[in-house]
Design an enzyme around this catalytic site. Structure first.
Site, short mmCIF file in Angstrom:
data_model
loop_
_atom_site.label_atom_id
_atom_site.label_comp_id
_atom_site.label_asym_id
_atom_site.label_seq_id
_atom_site.Cartn_x
_atom_site.Cartn_y
_atom_site.Cartn_z
N ASN A 1 -3.47 -6.73 8.38
CA ASN A 1 -4.22 -7.78 7.87
C ASN A 1 -4.26 -8.94 6.40
O ASN A 1 -4.80 -8.33 6.14
CB ASN A 1 -3.65 -5.47 6.55
CG ASN A 1 -2.34 -5.57 5.59
OD1 ASN A 1 -2.42 -6.05 4.24
ND2 ASN A 1 -1.42 -5.52 6.54
N HIS B 1 5.20 -5.58 8.25
CA HIS B 1 5.43 -7.00 8.95
C HIS B 1 5.30 -8.07 7.82
O HIS B 1 4.71 -8.82 7.20
CB HIS B 1 3.69 -7.40 9.16
CG HIS B 1 3.57 -6.70 10.58
ND1 HIS B 1 2.54 -6.21 12.01
CD2 HIS B 1 4.66 -6.58 11.79
CE1 HIS B 1 3.49 -5.29 12.69
NE2 HIS B 1 3.82 -5.66 12.77
N GLU C 1 0.47 -0.41 15.84
CA GLU C 1 -0.36 1.04 15.30
C GLU C 1 -1.04 1.40 16.75
O GLU C 1 -1.50 3.02 17.26
CB GLU C 1 -0.78 0.59 14.57
CG GLU C 1 -2.17 2.29 14.01
CD GLU C 1 -2.76 1.51 12.03
OE1 GLU C 1 -2.47 1.42 11.94
OE2 GLU C 1 -4.40 2.29 12.71
N THR D 1 -6.34 1.30 11.49
CA THR D 1 -6.28 1.18 9.62
C THR D 1 -6.73 -0.14 9.08
O THR D 1 -7.62 0.41 7.99
CB THR D 1 -5.17 2.04 9.28
OG1 THR D 1 -4.53 1.65 9.69
CG2 THR D 1 -5.67 3.48 9.47
N CYS E 1 0.56 -1.01 0.03
CA CYS E 1 0.15 -0.19 -0.44
C CYS E 1 0.61 1.34 0.24
O CYS E 1 1.97 0.76 0.33
CB CYS E 1 -0.62 -0.01 1.20
SG CYS E 1 0.02 0.12 2.62
N CYS F 1 2.73 6.17 8.45
CA CYS F 1 2.27 6.56 7.54
C CYS F 1 1.07 8.27 7.68
O CYS F 1 0.73 7.93 8.81
CB CYS F 1 1.13 5.70 6.70
SG CYS F 1 -0.48 5.65 6.44
#
Ligand code: SF4
Length: 278
Positions: A219, A41, A125, A161, A12, A95
Site C-alpha cells: 500500500n 510490512h 493476503e 484490500t 490502519c 484483520c
C-alpha cells in the site's frame, strides 16, 4: 517552506490491532511467540517486535511448540490447519476486513462462480484468500493479463484490500465485457481508499511528496505510484535519515503521506527531520 501531512497517515485499524495483539501476547508468553513472515510490512516496527520477543519464522518446520500469531493479512487455511495439527497455540490477528474478503470469495465459489481476485499474486493476503476460492481461481494484477486467460462466463470478483480503485475498476470493466454473469464485491478497504484519496489530493497542491513506509509494503508503494502518475516528484523513505536536503531546496510546500503499516514514531521523526532542513 510549509510541510503538510495527511490526517490519515499511520497505522490502519487492522495493523494497529495486530501489533497490539503481538505485544500483548509476547508480554504474557509462556513459551516462544512467532509470526510466519513479518507481522506487518515495516522492517523498523518488526525489529521492535523482535526486541519484545516476537520472532519471525519462515516455515512451520522451524518450530515444535509455542504461539503463532496470524498476521493481519491472514493465512492460507492449509497452513493454519498444519499449525493446529502441530499443536501450536494460535492468536488470530487477521484483520476482520480481510476475513470478510475470504468469506465473500468462499460464498462466490459456493454459488458456482469462478472466483477472480484482483490483486498481487505473491501477496500474503491474496494467498490467504486463495484458500477460500477453489482450484480454478484466477488472480489478476492488471487488465492486460486478461487476454492470456480462458475464463468462465460466470465470474465472481473480489479485490485485495489494498488495491487501487482505478486498477480494480479497469479490470472489472474489461471482465464485464466478456462474462454473461458477473457478481462483484468491492472489497477494497476504506482505510486504503481514504489514504489514497487524501494523498492524491495533497500531491496535487504541493511541490513534492515524501511517502513514509516499508519498501516491502504494497500500500505504501501504491501511494508512491499514485503521486508519480500525476508527475509529482515523490520520494519513498523508510526512516528519517534517508531524507536528502536537496529534495526540498527551493520548494514552497512539501506533502507527507504514509502507508497503513507505518508507525507514528517514524512519521514523527520524518517530520522533525524535514523541519530541521527547513
Ligand atoms: S488496510 Fe484495511 S484490510 Fe488491510 S489491515 Fe488495514 S484495516 Fe485491515
Amino acid at each position: 517552506m510549509r510541510i503538510t501531512v495527511i490526517n490519515e497517515a499511520g497505522f490502519c485499524f487492522g495493523v494497529k490491532r495486530a501489533t497490539q495483539l503481538a505485544f500483548k501476547t509476547a508480554a504474557h508468553k509462556t513459551g516462544r511467540v512467532f509470526t510466519l513472515g513479518s507481522l506487518i510490512h515495516n522492517p523498523q516496527q518488526v525489529e521492535k517486535l523482535e526486541q519484545a520477543w516476537v520472532e519471525v519464522i519462515s516455515c512451520l518446520e522451524q518450530v515444535t511448540d509455542g504461539t503463532l500469531i496470524v498476521r493481519s493479512h491472514g493465512l492460507h487455511p492449509k497452513i493454519l490447519k498444519q499449525a493446529k495439527q502441530q499443536g501450536l497455540k494460535i492468536v488470530d490477528a487477521t484483520c476482520p476486513f480481510v476475513k470478510k474478503v475470504q468469506r465473500d470469495a468462499a460464498n462466490l465459489r459456493k454459488e458456482g462462480y469462478q472466483v477472480v481476485i484482483i490483486g498481487d499474486m505473491d501477496h500474503p493476503e491474496v494467498q490467504s484468500i486463495k484458500g477460500s476460492s477453489g482450484n480454478d481461481l484466477v488472480v489478476l494484477g492488471d487488465k492486460t493479463e486478461i487476454k492470456q486467460l480462458t475464463l468462465s462466463k460466470k465470474l465472481g470478483i473480489v479485490a485485495q484490500t489494498t488495491q487501487s480503485l482505478e486498477n480494480f475498476s479497469q479490470i472489472v470493466a474489461q471482465l464485464a465485457k466478456q462474462a454473461s454473469e458477473i457478481k462483484i464485491y468491492n472489497t477494497i478497504c476504506e482505510a486504503t481508499a481514504i489514504r489514497q484519496k487524501a494523498t492524491l489530493q495533497l500531491a496535487r497542491i504541493v511541490d513534492a511528496m515524501v511517502v513514509v513506509g516499508g519498501r516491502n509494503s504494497a500500500n505504501t508503494n501504491r501511494l508512491v505510484k499514485l503521486c508519480r502518475k500525476i508527475n509529482k516528484p515523490t520520494y519513498l523513505v523508510e526512516t528519517a535519515d534517508e531524507i536528502d536536503s536537496k529534495w526540498i531546496e527551493g520548494k514552497k510546500e512539501i506533502g507527507v503521506s504514509a502507508g497503513a503499516s507505518t508507525p507514528e514514531w517514524i512519521i514523527s521523526q520524518v517530520m522533525q527531520q524535514l523541519k530541521a532542513f527547513n
